[in-house]
Enzyme design. Structure first.
Site, PDB file in Angstrom:
ATOM      1  N   ASP A 217       0.858  -1.177   0.000  1.00 27.34           N
ATOM      2  CA  ASP A 217       0.000   0.000   0.000  1.00 27.34           C
ATOM      3  C   ASP A 217       0.899   1.234   0.000  1.00 27.34           C
ATOM      4  O   ASP A 217       1.998   1.195   0.537  1.00 27.34           O
ATOM      5  CB  ASP A 217      -0.866   0.022   1.264  1.00 27.34           C
ATOM      6  CG  ASP A 217      -1.586  -1.303   1.468  1.00 27.34           C
ATOM      7  OD1 ASP A 217      -2.208  -1.777   0.502  1.00 27.34           O
ATOM      8  OD2 ASP A 217      -1.523  -1.858   2.582  1.00 27.34           O
ATOM      9  N   ASP A 256      -1.770  -2.742  -4.630  1.00 31.44           N
ATOM     10  CA  ASP A 256      -2.628  -3.123  -3.519  1.00 31.44           C
ATOM     11  C   ASP A 256      -3.425  -1.878  -3.107  1.00 31.44           C
ATOM     12  O   ASP A 256      -4.051  -1.278  -3.964  1.00 31.44           O
ATOM     13  CB  ASP A 256      -1.778  -3.733  -2.397  1.00 31.44           C
ATOM     14  CG  ASP A 256      -2.632  -4.476  -1.383  1.00 31.44           C
ATOM     15  OD1 ASP A 256      -3.780  -4.815  -1.703  1.00 31.44           O
ATOM     16  OD2 ASP A 256      -2.156  -4.713  -0.269  1.00 31.44           O
ATOM     17  N   ASP A 260      -4.233   1.687   3.844  1.00 30.84           N
ATOM     18  CA  ASP A 260      -4.914   0.647   4.594  1.00 30.84           C
ATOM     19  C   ASP A 260      -4.708   0.865   6.092  1.00 30.84           C
ATOM     20  O   ASP A 260      -3.640   1.303   6.533  1.00 30.84           O
ATOM     21  CB  ASP A 260      -4.423  -0.748   4.176  1.00 30.84           C
ATOM     22  CG  ASP A 260      -5.033  -1.185   2.829  1.00 30.84           C
ATOM     23  OD1 ASP A 260      -5.775  -0.385   2.217  1.00 30.84           O
ATOM     24  OD2 ASP A 260      -4.781  -2.329   2.410  1.00 30.84           O
ATOM     25  N   ARG A 315     -13.826   0.435  -2.203  1.00 28.57           N
ATOM     26  CA  ARG A 315     -13.226   0.639  -0.881  1.00 28.57           C
ATOM     27  C   ARG A 315     -12.879   2.101  -0.614  1.00 28.57           C
ATOM     28  O   ARG A 315     -11.726   2.484  -0.574  1.00 28.57           O
ATOM     29  CB  ARG A 315     -11.966  -0.208  -0.704  1.00 28.57           C
ATOM     30  CG  ARG A 315     -12.180  -1.680  -0.910  1.00 28.57           C
ATOM     31  CD  ARG A 315     -10.920  -2.465  -0.578  1.00 28.57           C
ATOM     32  NE  ARG A 315     -11.126  -3.902  -0.821  1.00 28.57           N
ATOM     33  CZ  ARG A 315     -10.157  -4.811  -0.752  1.00 28.57           C
ATOM     34  NH1 ARG A 315      -8.924  -4.449  -0.438  1.00 28.57           N
ATOM     35  NH2 ARG A 315     -10.420  -6.077  -0.974  1.00 28.57           N
TER      36      ARG A 315
HETATM   37 CA    CA Z   1      -3.035  -3.778   1.756  1.00 26.40          CA
END
Ligand code: CA
Ligand code: CA
Length: 437
Positions: A217, A256, A260, A315
């Site tokens: 990330d 990714d 996060d 997301r």
């Molecule tokens: Ca991740």
């Protein structure tokens, strides 16, 4: 200074008066009369990051712990220096964090063509993962190469740190910031171009068709508390998913997340950021498992306000467990849109005063996605300029996935709430990196 003048400045600059005093008595600002962005702290009551001891980052750094960096090596050295004293790291220009290219991470013997040949479904099948493959196999050589990239592009951020971009055009390209197991971190005015995983792993058992899975990330908040992510821009930049190849009939996914927030992280405020041009954008809580639940339950409290979420797939965020407050954000969705809010296990999302701009063919019922039965509050949101009851419209469009109303808590940590209709005009022009000077 009068209380009135201070209040006006808070509204103008989203800075607390404490930060202003620090700015005036600490590092001189390049712009007299404006607080130095490097010395600003999260204002009182400004989201979950303000709870308890609040978020001050490195604002208290002495002169010896203010670093100005222009290369990835200098950046990592500044993170490692200082013996735990509060620090400010000023980032000058766009720093290349991913080295000279993927080939530079390959270990001797690594050969992607050999990898594709060995693990093609017609050779390997689809019933077992590659995890038990030995070190001298194509998968073993991929693992070793991936470990080299991992060590290079990840950077651990210590407690009591502010990382701030200087002016316009400052950022980190291909970096993965690890805000892991620490308290009190501020990240501001930086452009993040998503890291590109040079060595995605093929998992034949992930879905019926298999999947290429990647790490990294742009930033991950892992078990940390009091983090303020402010005026940053997160994007795939020059390598959007549309440019990625496919192998074994599946996209060779090299990205990714953008941001996060996992493993019991807590008390985060994300304000005035741009999240754009990405697929899986923000994951809050990464598993439903009992072990994860034990760590995450009662944590993962995050506030998002005045962010622009543009041209994403999904997301924004996807939430498990946490009490997430999302208000005054602008969401822009076009073709290829999946959903914005993912309603996951034991989540208690409050989504209010947000504006959604949906392209033709994108329906308002897809703004919410039900992953688990969890209640949420969704009031005073606008879709294409008109009030919309997001839960009602979702339930009408997706009758098989009925969502319940009423998150069960009321956010109090908000400094200013703008009417939803004013949000696009405010956020589109002022969110993201390059505005703090
Ligand atoms: Ca991740
Ligand atoms: Ca590079």
């Amino acid at each position: 200074m009068s209380v009135l003048a201070c209040h006006a400045r808070v509204i103008a600059a989203l800075a607390g008066c404490t930060a202003l005093v620090l700015a005036l008595t600490g590092t001189a600002s390049a712009h007299p009369g404006h607080p130095d962005p490097a010395r600003q702290v999260l204002a009182a009551h400004d989201g979950w990051g303000a709870q308890g001891t609040g978020t001050t980052g490195g604002a208290a750094a002495d002169r010896a712990h203010v670093y100005t960096v222009a290369t990835w090596e200098e950046f990592k050295a500044a993170l490692a220096d200082g013996g735990g004293a509060p620090r400010i790291i000023r980032v000058k220009g766009m720093i290349d964090a991913d080295g000279p290219g993927c080939a530079s991470f390959e270990v001797p013997g690594y050969d992607f063509a050999a990898y594709l040949d060995r693990y093609a479904p017609e050779h390997w099948g689809r019933t077992s993962t590659l995890d038990a493959e030995p070190d001298d196999s194509p998968e073993g050589l991929r693992r070793a190469s991936a470990a080299r990239q991992d060590a290079f592009i990840k950077a651990d951020v210590p407690a009591d740190t502010t990382i701030v971009g200087i002016g316009r055009g400052a950022g980190l390209k291909g970096a993965s910031l690890q805000i892991k197991g620490v308290d009190n971190v501020i990240v501001r005015n930086l452009g993040f171009e998503s890291p590109l995983d040079c060595f995605p792993q093929w998992d034949p058992t992930d879905t019926a068709d298999g999947n290429w899975n990647s790490e990294y990330d742009s930033a991950v908040i892992h078990g940390s508390t009091h983090v303020w992510i402010d005026h940053d821009t997160f994007t795939d930049g020059g390598h959007p998913d549309s440019t990625l190849p496919s192998y074994f009939g599946r996209i060779y996914q090299q990205h990714d997340g953008e941001l996060d927030i996992v493993k019991g992280a807590d008390l985060v405020t994300a304000s005035w950021n741009v999240f754009e041009d990405h697929d899986k954008t923000i994951l809050i809580g990464n598993s439903d498992s009992a072990a994860t639940a034990a760590v995450d339950r009662g944590h993962l409290r995050v506030t998002f306000h005045h962010n622009l979420f543009a041209n994403l797939v999904e997301r924004a965020p996807r939430v498990r467990f946490g009490q997430v407050d999302s208000y005054d954000n602008h969401f822009v969705a076009r073709e290829g849109y999946g959903y914005s809010y993912g309603i996951g296990m034991e989540s208690q999302l409050v989504a209010e005063h947000n504006a959604f701009t949906l392209a033709d063919g994108v329906t308002a019922g897809s703004i919410l996605k039900k992953w688990k039965d969890a209640p949420l509050t969704a009031d005073d949101n606008y879709v294409n300029g008109a009030p919309a009851d997001l839960i009602a419209v979702h339930n009408a469009e997706v009758p098989g996935e009925i969502l319940r109303s009423g998150a069960g808590w009321t956010p109090v940590l908000r400094t200013r709430v703008d009417p939803a209709r004013a949000v696009p005009g405010l956020v589109d022009h002022r969110a993201g990196a390059g505005h703090l000077r």
